[in-house]
Enzyme design. Structure first.
Site, mmCIF file in Angstrom:
data_model
loop_
_atom_site.group_PDB
_atom_site.id
_atom_site.type_symbol
_atom_site.label_atom_id
_atom_site.label_comp_id
_atom_site.label_asym_id
_atom_site.label_seq_id
_atom_site.Cartn_x
_atom_site.Cartn_y
_atom_site.Cartn_z
ATOM 1 N N LYS A 22 0.825 -1.214 0.000
ATOM 2 C CA LYS A 22 0.000 0.000 0.000
ATOM 3 C C LYS A 22 0.859 1.265 0.000
ATOM 4 C CE LYS A 22 -2.593 2.678 3.433
ATOM 5 N NZ LYS A 22 -1.529 3.364 4.179
ATOM 6 N N ASN A 23 1.798 1.336 0.938
ATOM 7 C CA ASN A 23 2.511 2.603 1.090
ATOM 8 C C ASN A 23 3.537 2.865 -0.013
ATOM 9 O OD1 ASN A 23 0.891 3.320 3.187
ATOM 10 N ND2 ASN A 23 2.336 2.754 4.804
ATOM 11 N N ARG A 93 -4.200 10.086 3.246
ATOM 12 C CA ARG A 93 -2.972 10.739 3.664
ATOM 13 C C ARG A 93 -2.074 11.010 2.456
ATOM 14 N NH1 ARG A 93 -1.664 13.916 7.361
ATOM 15 N NH2 ARG A 93 0.563 14.073 7.574
ATOM 16 N N CYS A 117 -5.426 8.257 8.624
ATOM 17 C CA CYS A 117 -5.654 7.830 10.015
ATOM 18 C C CYS A 117 -5.339 8.957 10.995
ATOM 19 C CB CYS A 117 -4.766 6.638 10.344
ATOM 20 S SG CYS A 117 -5.159 5.165 9.404
ATOM 21 N N ARG A 122 -0.215 15.396 12.601
ATOM 22 C CA ARG A 122 0.527 14.845 11.452
ATOM 23 C C ARG A 122 0.988 16.000 10.566
ATOM 24 N NH1 ARG A 122 -2.065 9.341 9.095
ATOM 25 N NH2 ARG A 122 0.027 9.225 8.216
ATOM 26 N N PRO A 123 1.967 16.795 11.048
ATOM 27 C CA PRO A 123 2.404 17.956 10.266
ATOM 28 C C PRO A 123 3.123 17.540 8.980
ATOM 29 C CG PRO A 123 3.835 17.649 12.175
ATOM 30 C CD PRO A 123 2.734 16.629 12.293
ATOM 31 N N ILE A 124 3.189 18.471 8.020
ATOM 32 C CA ILE A 124 3.945 18.192 6.786
ATOM 33 C C ILE A 124 5.005 19.280 6.570
ATOM 34 C CG2 ILE A 124 2.180 16.785 5.642
ATOM 35 C CD1 ILE A 124 1.549 19.308 3.927
ATOM 36 N N ASP A 125 5.470 19.859 7.683
ATOM 37 C CA ASP A 125 6.461 20.931 7.576
ATOM 38 C C ASP A 125 7.745 20.477 6.882
ATOM 39 O OD1 ASP A 125 6.455 19.443 10.150
ATOM 40 O OD2 ASP A 125 8.363 20.472 10.439
ATOM 41 N N GLN A 126 8.127 19.196 7.029
ATOM 42 C CA GLN A 126 9.382 18.736 6.411
ATOM 43 C C GLN A 126 9.229 18.598 4.893
ATOM 44 O OE1 GLN A 126 12.267 18.455 8.408
ATOM 45 N NE2 GLN A 126 10.744 19.458 9.701
ATOM 46 N N ASP A 307 3.494 0.671 12.075
ATOM 47 C CA ASP A 307 2.267 0.168 11.442
ATOM 48 C C ASP A 307 1.950 -1.268 11.853
ATOM 49 O OD1 ASP A 307 2.089 2.622 10.273
ATOM 50 O OD2 ASP A 307 2.725 1.985 8.286
ATOM 51 N N ARG A 399 -9.215 0.252 3.497
ATOM 52 C CA ARG A 399 -8.307 1.239 2.893
ATOM 53 C C ARG A 399 -6.951 0.604 2.607
ATOM 54 N NH1 ARG A 399 -6.837 5.312 6.666
ATOM 55 N NH2 ARG A 399 -5.290 5.568 5.052
HETATM 56 C C1 EPZ Z 1 3.803 7.058 6.446
HETATM 57 O O1 EPZ Z 1 3.149 8.170 7.016
HETATM 58 C C2 EPZ Z 1 2.761 5.986 6.309
HETATM 59 N N1 EPZ Z 1 1.677 6.482 5.462
HETATM 60 C C3 EPZ Z 1 2.219 5.597 7.691
HETATM 61 O O2 EPZ Z 1 1.410 4.477 7.494
HETATM 62 C C4 EPZ Z 1 3.379 5.187 8.606
HETATM 63 O O3 EPZ Z 1 2.887 5.010 9.913
HETATM 64 C C5 EPZ Z 1 4.465 6.253 8.620
HETATM 65 O O4 EPZ Z 1 4.867 6.582 7.265
HETATM 66 C C6 EPZ Z 1 5.714 5.820 9.379
HETATM 67 O O5 EPZ Z 1 6.220 4.635 8.828
HETATM 68 C C7 EPZ Z 1 1.809 6.469 4.141
HETATM 69 O O6 EPZ Z 1 2.809 6.026 3.592
HETATM 70 C C8 EPZ Z 1 0.680 6.997 3.355
HETATM 71 P P1 EPZ Z 1 6.180 10.157 8.541
HETATM 72 P P2 EPZ Z 1 3.858 9.600 6.994
HETATM 73 O O7 EPZ Z 1 6.274 11.398 7.749
HETATM 74 O O8 EPZ Z 1 4.730 9.677 5.795
HETATM 75 C C9 EPZ Z 1 6.597 13.502 12.008
HETATM 76 C C10 EPZ Z 1 -0.451 3.094 7.773
HETATM 77 O O9 EPZ Z 1 -1.029 2.575 8.753
HETATM 78 N N2 EPZ Z 1 6.598 14.456 10.892
HETATM 79 O O10 EPZ Z 1 7.250 9.133 8.413
HETATM 80 O O11 EPZ Z 1 2.800 10.618 7.148
HETATM 81 C C11 EPZ Z 1 5.241 12.821 12.161
HETATM 82 O O12 EPZ Z 1 4.346 13.595 12.912
HETATM 83 C C12 EPZ Z 1 -0.001 4.528 7.851
HETATM 84 O O13 EPZ Z 1 -0.240 2.514 6.700
HETATM 85 C C13 EPZ Z 1 6.734 15.809 11.139
HETATM 86 O O14 EPZ Z 1 6.818 16.259 12.290
HETATM 87 O O15 EPZ Z 1 4.761 9.487 8.290
HETATM 88 C C14 EPZ Z 1 5.644 11.501 12.801
HETATM 89 O O16 EPZ Z 1 5.789 11.688 14.184
HETATM 90 C C15 EPZ Z 1 -0.357 5.198 9.112
HETATM 91 N N3 EPZ Z 1 6.761 16.670 10.075
HETATM 92 C C16 EPZ Z 1 7.020 11.203 12.196
HETATM 93 O O17 EPZ Z 1 7.510 12.462 11.711
HETATM 94 C C17 EPZ Z 1 6.664 16.233 8.789
HETATM 95 O O18 EPZ Z 1 6.701 17.072 7.868
HETATM 96 C C18 EPZ Z 1 7.040 10.205 11.043
HETATM 97 O O19 EPZ Z 1 6.046 10.574 10.077
HETATM 98 C C19 EPZ Z 1 6.520 14.869 8.545
HETATM 99 C C20 EPZ Z 1 6.481 13.986 9.616
#
Ligand code: EPZ
Length: 430
Positions: A22-23, A93, A117, A122-126, A307, A399
């Site tokens: 999926k991811n 997402r 979810c 779930r910020p996207i600042d990065q 996950d 999903r």
């Molecule tokens: C992906 O989410 C997956 N989703 C999630 O899977 C998975 O839990 C996660 O990666 C971690 O492996 C998809 O691929 C669609 P991250 P993502 O950016 O990319 C923080 C599932 O069940 N962060 O790696 O959104 C964030 O808050 C789902 O399949 C920032 O602060 O996760 C978290 O604490 C749920 N700023 C950490 O980093 C940012 O800009 C990791 O998030 C981005 C992230």
């Protein structure tokens, strides 16, 4: 609205075929927006997140054709850029990947902030930091992320991620594939789906090096052409069925996997007294004795995946002794705990730590799937429990899990889909 009805207590026997990841799929399908030509993508999972992304691509003018159940041909040669529809994007997402892909191809993107979810903030600042490092202006206004670069083409940039982020790593790769010059991502995520996206883009003519390590270098190219690609098997779907065998007992061959991707899950299950035998592209999972307690901390790959946290919690509820579970990625991934308590589990949560006192046996109950992986964990708990478990909110599960009811029924689980007529009214009222 549908629910799952499970009559628990039956060990699982047989084999289960794992679908495409999926991811990986939710990033690779938007990546097709960068390609001037037809790409044929195989091993695409049949899940509702994929259906939504394909619908968004069609909205943007892509020619999307299903070749068979798991193969799709996408031609984005004649797409027209426009704001992505809110009604579609807010449900997933992965809609954030449309920002990187459209910005990379057209120099601008307008995309609603992502859904998915609820795991806390779930910020996207990065992601945004990456786009800005490549010369883009990004702001959120009128409910849309507006990203634009002067001159219409991003320039290579240097990005050091403040935390390891899967989404930011992939989104920056998407944006950088067609940028002018070299982009370097440091402190990049290393998940198998990062490597899969890089392999997909490279097979279409991109120049991406280092995916799978914490430094990824993307030398932008002038254009990407079409080609063939097959998505990797889903690590988390495989891990979920491994956990199901651990919880319910029995012996199941889990086929079409990359065993190396499962090492982090296998290691924990072995500690818990489960036998796992690695074959070339399958794992044989067997549990006959009691489940032993252990401690688990979730971390970015190659650590134990967040996950898989709710699914392993289901197994630990059945163990002898007390286990400590620490969530190392998300702020709030224990919303499912109250549902487990209805089934007799004893769990105390304090911030990111859950202390699980194994109770040996759960009892069936009416429970709610509050998100995708929590829903999978409810299924696992239901398979192991004494009596009947009825799960609502199963659209979350669908999903991300292709044909879960069929796959589990084929290995002897007593699980079926039931239609409850009053549900729509109840959900709308809620
Ligand atoms: C992906 O989410 C997956 N989703 C999630 O899977 C998975 O839990 C996660 O990666 C971690 O492996 C998809 O691929 C669609 P991250 P993502 O950016 O990319 C923080 C599932 O069940 N962060 O790696 O959104 C964030 O808050 C789902 O399949 C920032 O602060 O996760 C978290 O604490 C749920 N700023 C950490 O980093 C940012 O800009 C990791 O998030 C981005 C992230």
């Amino acid at each position: 609205m549908t629910r799952y009805l499970i009559h628990g207590g039956r060990p699982l026997h047989g084999s289960i075929e794992i679908s495409g990841a999926k991811n990986a799929a939710v990033a690779i399908l938007p990546a097709a927006l960068l390609i001037n030509g037809k790409c044929r993508i195989e091993n695409v999972p049949q899940i509702s997140d994929v259906t939504l992304i394909l619908q968004i691509l069609r909205e943007l003018g892509a020619d999307v054709r299903a070749v068979n159940k798991t193969t799709v041909e996408i031609d984005c040669s004649h797409i027209h850029n426009k704001p992505v529809p809110y009604e579609l994007a807010r449900k997933i997402r992965a809609s954030y990947y449309l920002v990187g892909a459209l910005l990379g191809r057209f120099g601008w993107a307008q995309v609603p902030p992502p859904g998915g979810c609820n795991l806390g903030g779930r910020p996207i600042d990065q992601h945004i930091k990456g786009f800005v490092a490549m010369g883009a202006d990004v702001e959120v206004r009128n409910g849309l992320i507006h990203a634009r670069v002067e001159g219409g083409r991003l320039r290579g940039g240097q990005v050091y991620l403040d935390m390891v982020s899967v989404g930011a790593t992939m989104n920056i790769m998407l944006a950088a594939a067609l940028a002018k010059g070299m982009t370097v991502i440091e402190n990049a995520a290393k998940e198998p789906h990062i490597v899969d996206l890089a392999n997909f883009l490279n097979s279409m003519g991109a120049n991406i090096m280092g995916a799978g390590t914490d430094v990824i270098k993307i030398r932008g190219v002038e254009s990407l052409q079409g080609g063939f690609y097959s998505i990797i098997p889903d690590q988390i779907e495989a891990g979920t069925y491994m956990a199901a065998v651990a919880a319910a007992g029995g012996e199941v061959l889990i086929k079409n996997v990359i065993p190396k991707h499962l090492d982090c899950i296998t290691a924990k299950l072995v500690e818990m007294g489960v036998d796992v035998e690695e074959l070339d592209d399958a794992v044989l999972v067997r549990r006959t004795g009691p489940i032993r307690r252990t401690n688990v901390k979730t971390m970015p790959y190659p650590g134990f995946p967040t996950d898989m946290q709710p699914q392993i919690a289901a197994c630990l509820c059945l163990a002898k002794g007390t286990s400590v579970l620490t969530e190392g990625v998300w702020e709030n991934r224990y919303r499912y705990v109250d549902e487990f308590r209805r089934m007799g589990a004893r769990i105390q949560v304090d911030g990111k730590v859950a202390v699980i006192e194994g109770v040996g046996m759960l009892t069936g109950a009416q429970v709610h799937a509050c998100d995708l992986r929590a829903g999978a964990a409810m299924v696992i708990a239901g398979l192991a429990a004494q009596g009947d478990t009825e799960i609502d909110g199963v659209y979350h599960i669908e999903r991300g899990y292709e044909s879960i009811v069929e796959k589990l029924s084929n290995v002897g689980a007593d699980i079926r889909i039931v239609y409850i007529p009053g549900d729509e009214a109840r959900i709308q009222a809620g």
